[in-house]
Design a protein around this motif. Structure first.
Motif, mmCIF file in Angstrom:
data_model
loop_
_atom_site.group_PDB
_atom_site.id
_atom_site.type_symbol
_atom_site.label_atom_id
_atom_site.label_comp_id
_atom_site.label_asym_id
_atom_site.label_seq_id
_atom_site.Cartn_x
_atom_site.Cartn_y
_atom_site.Cartn_z
ATOM 1 N N TYR A 1 12.844 8.262 -7.080
ATOM 2 C CA TYR A 1 11.925 7.266 -7.618
ATOM 3 C C TYR A 1 11.241 6.537 -6.474
ATOM 4 C CZ TYR A 1 15.552 3.637 -6.808
ATOM 5 O OH TYR A 1 16.492 2.791 -6.249
ATOM 6 N N TRP A 2 10.023 6.099 -6.748
ATOM 7 C CA TRP A 2 9.216 5.368 -5.785
ATOM 8 C C TRP A 2 9.319 3.884 -6.092
ATOM 9 C CZ3 TRP A 2 7.346 8.203 -1.855
ATOM 10 C CH2 TRP A 2 7.293 9.590 -2.038
ATOM 11 N N GLN A 3 9.680 3.099 -5.080
ATOM 12 C CA GLN A 3 9.918 1.672 -5.270
ATOM 13 C C GLN A 3 8.825 0.876 -4.574
ATOM 14 O OE1 GLN A 3 11.127 -0.812 -2.818
ATOM 15 N NE2 GLN A 3 10.994 -2.340 -4.430
ATOM 16 N N TRP A 4 8.157 0.025 -5.353
ATOM 17 C CA TRP A 4 7.115 -0.865 -4.859
ATOM 18 C C TRP A 4 7.587 -2.317 -4.999
ATOM 19 C CZ3 TRP A 4 2.028 0.958 -3.561
ATOM 20 C CH2 TRP A 4 1.785 2.303 -3.849
ATOM 21 N N GLY A 5 7.164 -3.172 -4.074
ATOM 22 C CA GLY A 5 7.491 -4.589 -4.180
ATOM 23 C C GLY A 5 8.867 -4.907 -3.609
ATOM 24 N N ASP A 6 9.348 -6.090 -3.916
ATOM 25 C CA ASP A 6 10.613 -6.602 -3.388
ATOM 26 C C ASP A 6 11.783 -5.995 -4.167
ATOM 27 O OD1 ASP A 6 12.787 -8.039 -2.512
ATOM 28 O OD2 ASP A 6 11.942 -10.015 -2.973
ATOM 29 N N PRO A 7 12.678 -5.241 -3.512
ATOM 30 C CA PRO A 7 13.804 -4.627 -4.225
ATOM 31 C C PRO A 7 14.795 -5.641 -4.788
ATOM 32 C CG PRO A 7 13.996 -4.270 -1.856
ATOM 33 C CD PRO A 7 12.639 -4.848 -2.096
ATOM 34 N N VAL B 1 8.179 -2.561 -8.878
ATOM 35 C CA VAL B 1 7.653 -1.457 -9.684
ATOM 36 C C VAL B 1 8.394 -0.180 -9.307
ATOM 37 C CG1 VAL B 1 5.599 -0.219 -10.459
ATOM 38 C CG2 VAL B 1 5.397 -2.593 -9.670
ATOM 39 N N ILE B 2 8.929 0.487 -10.317
ATOM 40 C CA ILE B 2 9.730 1.691 -10.122
ATOM 41 C C ILE B 2 9.033 2.861 -10.811
ATOM 42 C CG2 ILE B 2 11.967 2.783 -10.548
ATOM 43 C CD1 ILE B 2 12.130 0.430 -8.615
ATOM 44 N N CYS B 3 8.726 3.906 -10.041
ATOM 45 C CA CYS B 3 7.986 5.058 -10.565
ATOM 46 C C CYS B 3 8.809 6.325 -10.329
ATOM 47 C CB CYS B 3 6.632 5.182 -9.884
ATOM 48 S SG CYS B 3 5.608 3.685 -9.965
ATOM 49 N N THR C 1 0.802 -1.221 0.000
ATOM 50 C CA THR C 1 0.000 0.000 0.000
ATOM 51 C C THR C 1 0.834 1.270 0.000
ATOM 52 O OG1 THR C 1 -0.143 -0.131 2.413
ATOM 53 C CG2 THR C 1 -1.946 -1.117 1.134
ATOM 54 N N ASP C 2 2.110 1.173 0.334
ATOM 55 C CA ASP C 2 2.965 2.359 0.370
ATOM 56 C C ASP C 2 4.329 2.047 -0.234
ATOM 57 O OD1 ASP C 2 1.368 4.404 1.835
ATOM 58 O OD2 ASP C 2 1.391 2.864 3.378
ATOM 59 N N PRO C 3 4.813 2.931 -1.112
ATOM 60 C CA PRO C 3 6.148 2.728 -1.680
ATOM 61 C C PRO C 3 7.217 3.365 -0.811
ATOM 62 C CG PRO C 3 5.128 4.626 -2.702
ATOM 63 C CD PRO C 3 4.141 4.110 -1.673
ATOM 64 N N THR C 4 8.475 3.072 -1.123
ATOM 65 C CA THR C 4 9.592 3.748 -0.468
ATOM 66 C C THR C 4 10.243 4.708 -1.461
ATOM 67 O OG1 THR C 4 11.104 1.951 -1.065
ATOM 68 C CG2 THR C 4 10.024 1.814 1.079
ATOM 69 N N LEU C 5 10.722 5.821 -0.942
ATOM 70 C CA LEU C 5 11.344 6.855 -1.775
ATOM 71 C C LEU C 5 12.847 6.629 -1.836
ATOM 72 C CD1 LEU C 5 11.018 9.517 -3.379
ATOM 73 C CD2 LEU C 5 11.258 10.744 -1.207
ATOM 74 N N GLN C 6 13.379 6.516 -3.047
ATOM 75 C CA GLN C 6 14.803 6.273 -3.276
ATOM 76 C C GLN C 6 15.345 7.334 -4.237
ATOM 77 O OE1 GLN C 6 16.089 3.850 -1.512
ATOM 78 N NE2 GLN C 6 14.260 2.685 -0.963
ATOM 79 N N TYR C 7 16.670 7.370 -4.382
ATOM 80 C CA TYR C 7 17.293 8.367 -5.258
ATOM 81 C C TYR C 7 18.459 7.747 -6.021
ATOM 82 C CZ TYR C 7 14.889 11.903 -2.395
ATOM 83 O OH TYR C 7 13.946 12.660 -1.741
#
Length: 308
Positions: free
Chosen positions: A30-36, A68-70, A6-12
């Motif tokens: 970028y916003w990272q969803w799922g298993d990195p 998923v990378i946004c 339900t929530d992504p993590t913010l990465q750079y």
């Protein structure tokens, strides 16, 4: 029952200067969803004045299957603003995506080029086309499946003028709702949304004003500078180049179109089904430019294509 994130993590990632005169690096968020660690990667890239949280509904629906990378394209969202507005160009954005792909390949430990899937809305689709011209040995990735959301090689100049009329305006809003109402006034082509859906789409587009009074839009107003220099002649010359790029695609391609789109006309969409990768075309009634991929039927079309 499948777990839905339900929530992504913010990465750079840190990217090089975006123009010949800009030697300063910049960070792209970028916003990272799922298993990195998941090497099955879906990149979702937003439109001209939007940001990566536009894809929350789609990313949540696919985060069990993909990492998923946004991205927030530079100048938008949580990414840095450029010192040189001339750097706000599609091929410079594609260069940032190369850095992102190289980072992701290292993160998942891929020894050979990765197969990736790509969903690009409007500008995000153009970035995807530009990226397809970069050799695999440079990107470390190749397209498996590509989704172009209401964009193609020919873009109607009237729509570009419409977008240019509001892009980069120095606006301030007293409340989130006032901002959401304004954003709806320039985005009715997105099609029907509930008030709650629209407010959820609008919140990530806002930042507290520098003086703390009210809200401003998230993007650098200077992204409008290169866009406003586009003429009918330059758009026509760009069209010829984009058709060459499109014709060279070898991946399975899905073309989404708002049936009432003023940017991607029906004739261009039909031509895209007959040449190059011969895209599969799906049009959504009651929608213009561009489908937001929030409605269940829109998500289902994309999900079925990617997971088939």
């Amino acid at each position: 029952m499948n777990h839905v994130q339900t929530d992504p993590t913010l990465q750079y990632v840190t990217c090089p200067g975006a123009s010949r005169t800009d030697a300063q690096t910049h960070r792209m968020a970028y916003w990272q969803w799922g298993d990195p660690a998941n090497s099955r990667i879906l990149i979702c890239v937003h439109g001209l004045s939007r940001q990566g949280r536009d894809f929350d509904a789609l990313a949540a629906a696919l985060s069990e299957n993909y990492q998923v990378i946004c991205p927030d394209v530079v100048g938008r969202g949580h990414s840095d603003w450029l010192a040189e507005p001339a750097g706000y160009q599609v091929f410079a954005y594609a260069s940032d995506m190369v850095v992102l792909l190289q980072h992701l390949r290292q993160q998942v430990g891929a020894a050979s080029p990765m197969d990736i899937d790509w969903v690009g809305t409007s500008m995000g689709g153009l970035i995807g086309l530009a990226l397809s011209t970069v050799p695999t040995e440079v990107t470390g990735a190749r397209y498996r499946r590509l989704v172009l959301n209401d964009v193609g090689p020919r873009l109607r100049h009237e729509a570009l003028v419409r977008i240019g009329d509001y892009l980069g305006q120095p606006l301030r809003f007293d409340t989130e709702q006032q901002a959401a109402d304004y954003l709806w006034s320039i985005s009715t082509g997105f099609g029907p949304h509930t008030p709650a859906q629209w407010l959820a789409l609008s919140r990530p587009l806002l930042r507290p004003a520098p003086d703390g009074a009210g809200f401003v839009l998230h993007y650098d107003p200077a992204i409008a500078a290169p866009f406003k220099t586009m003429s009918a002649d330059s758009a026509a010359s760009g069209e010829a180049m984009l058709w060459q790029v499109y014709d060279a695609l070898r991946c399975e391609t899905l073309l989404l179109r708002g049936a009432e789109s003023d940017l991607l006309d029906a004739e261009t969409a039909l031509a895209m089904t007959a040449r190059g990768p011969k895209a599969r075309l799906v049009a959504f009634d009651g929608v213009g430019h561009a489908p937001t991929l929030i409605a269940p039927d829109q998500i289902a079309v994309v999900k079925d294509f990617l997971l088939a």
